[in-house]
Write an enzyme that holds these catalytic residues in place. Sequence first.
Site, PDB file in Angstrom:
ATOM      1  N   HIS A 125       0.912  -1.360  -0.062  1.00 25.58           N
ATOM      2  CA  HIS A 125      -0.111   0.119   0.086  1.00 25.58           C
ATOM      3  C   HIS A 125       0.800   1.290  -0.060  1.00 25.58           C
ATOM      4  O   HIS A 125       0.944   2.061  -1.113  1.00 25.58           O
ATOM      5  CB  HIS A 125      -1.110   0.040   1.307  1.00 25.58           C
ATOM      6  CG  HIS A 125      -1.906   1.005   1.271  1.00 25.58           C
ATOM      7  ND1 HIS A 125      -2.066   1.760   2.509  1.00 25.58           N
ATOM      8  CD2 HIS A 125      -2.478   1.883   0.363  1.00 25.58           C
ATOM      9  CE1 HIS A 125      -3.021   2.811   2.310  1.00 25.58           C
ATOM     10  NE2 HIS A 125      -3.173   2.857   0.906  1.00 25.58           N
ATOM     11  N   CYS A 162      -0.122   0.532   9.778  1.00 26.13           N
ATOM     12  CA  CYS A 162      -0.523   1.948   8.965  1.00 26.13           C
ATOM     13  C   CYS A 162      -2.137   2.295   8.772  1.00 26.13           C
ATOM     14  O   CYS A 162      -2.643   3.042   8.878  1.00 26.13           O
ATOM     15  CB  CYS A 162       0.474   2.267   7.902  1.00 26.13           C
ATOM     16  SG  CYS A 162       2.295   2.226   8.462  1.00 26.13           S
ATOM     17  N   HIS A 163      -2.398   1.097   7.862  1.00 24.45           N
ATOM     18  CA  HIS A 163      -3.769   1.297   7.271  1.00 24.45           C
ATOM     19  C   HIS A 163      -4.626   0.256   7.104  1.00 24.45           C
ATOM     20  O   HIS A 163      -5.775   0.315   6.407  1.00 24.45           O
ATOM     21  CB  HIS A 163      -3.826   2.008   5.685  1.00 24.45           C
ATOM     22  CG  HIS A 163      -2.965   3.265   5.841  1.00 24.45           C
ATOM     23  ND1 HIS A 163      -1.322   3.482   5.441  1.00 24.45           N
ATOM     24  CD2 HIS A 163      -3.427   4.670   5.948  1.00 24.45           C
ATOM     25  CE1 HIS A 163      -1.075   4.652   5.611  1.00 24.45           C
ATOM     26  NE2 HIS A 163      -2.225   5.390   5.636  1.00 24.45           N
ATOM     27  N   GLY A 164      -4.146  -0.696   8.089  1.00 26.40           N
ATOM     28  CA  GLY A 164      -4.864  -2.192   8.229  1.00 26.40           C
ATOM     29  C   GLY A 164      -5.052  -3.107   7.030  1.00 26.40           C
ATOM     30  O   GLY A 164      -6.345  -3.332   6.750  1.00 26.40           O
ATOM     31  N   PRO A 193      -6.423  -1.837   2.262  1.00 27.33           N
ATOM     32  CA  PRO A 193      -6.150  -0.953   1.226  1.00 27.33           C
ATOM     33  C   PRO A 193      -5.121  -1.404   0.383  1.00 27.33           C
ATOM     34  O   PRO A 193      -5.209  -1.039  -0.981  1.00 27.33           O
ATOM     35  CB  PRO A 193      -5.960   0.439   1.693  1.00 27.33           C
ATOM     36  CG  PRO A 193      -5.262  -0.033   3.244  1.00 27.33           C
ATOM     37  CD  PRO A 193      -6.095  -1.308   3.392  1.00 27.33           C
TER      38      PRO A 193
END
Lengths: 62, 234
Positions: free
Chosen positions: B179, B198-200, B213
Site C-alpha cells: 500500500h 498503518c492502514h489496516g 487498502p
Amino acid sequence: MAFGNAVYNALFRRTSTFALTAVLGGVVFERWYSSWSDSMWERINRGKLWKDIAHNYEEADE
Amino acid sequence: MYVRSLVRTLQRCRSLTAGGVPAAAFRGATAAVTTTRGAHTDLPVPDFSAYRNSYADKPNEASSRGELGKRAAAYMVLGGGLAAGMVPTKDAIVGLLSTMSPSADVLAMATIEVDLSAIPEGKNVVLKWQGKPLFVRHRTAEEIDAAKNVDLSTLRDPQADDARVQRDQWMILIGVCTHLGCVPIANAGEYGGYFCPCHGSHYDTSGRIRKGPAPLNLAVPKYKFETDTSLVVG
C-alpha cells in the site's frame, strides 16, 4: 613468392576472409603479447616474486 | 656516347628553331649545325635491374607470377596492424563495460544467507536485505493448509500458494506493505499472516492481500535453498 601467392589467394583476396584473418590474428597476438609481457615482468622482478622466495617459508608453515 | 647523342639532340633543336634554313649556310658560323637526324638506336637502354623486383627482372615476361606475393606482403602489413590494434581496442571496450558491472562489495551486500535451522516452526524472522526488511517464515502445517485451500477467485491479487513458495514450510517475503510501504507485523491480522498497522491491510500466511487498502500481494524475492538448512536470497 609461391607462398605469398598462396597466402594472398587463401586469406587476403576476399574482405570476409581478410577480416577473419585479422580477428584470429588478434587472438593469437593477444596470447603471445600477454605471455611475452608477463615473462618480461618476471624477468625484471626476478628474486622479488613470491614464487622465487616461497621456498624460504615452506618449512615454517608446516 | 651519351655526350655525342646529346650534342645531336641539341643540334636538332637548333635546326628546328632556325626555321628549316639549310644547315650548310651556318656551317662554320656560331655552332656546328646539321640537319642530320639523330638516330637514337645507338642509345643503350639504361640498366634498371638494381631497382627491379626479382620476379620482374625479365622484361619479356609477365610479372603477374610475383605480383600476388607483393600484394600479400602489403596486406600482411595492414592485417598485422589490424590484428595488433584489435587487442587494445578489445581491452578498452572490456574496461568500459566492466565499469557497469557491480563491484565486489556491492555483490557481497546483494545476497544474504539465512540459517534456517535457527528458525522454529510458526516463527517469522525479519532480516535486512538490500535495505529492505526480509521475512522468512517457518510455516506450520495448518498455515500451509490454510494457504493452499483458498479459492483464488476470492483474492484481490489471485496467485496460487504453489507459485509463491519453493518449499511449503518456508515462506520468503519482502516485508514492505504494497500500500504505502510500511512494514507489516507478523502473525497478526484476521488471516494469521501479516497485518500492516498503518492502514489496516491483512495478509494471509502466503503473504497475499486479503483485506484492507493494499492492492498487491507481498513481493517474493529471488531465492534458492543451498542445503536443507541454508537459504540464499538475492
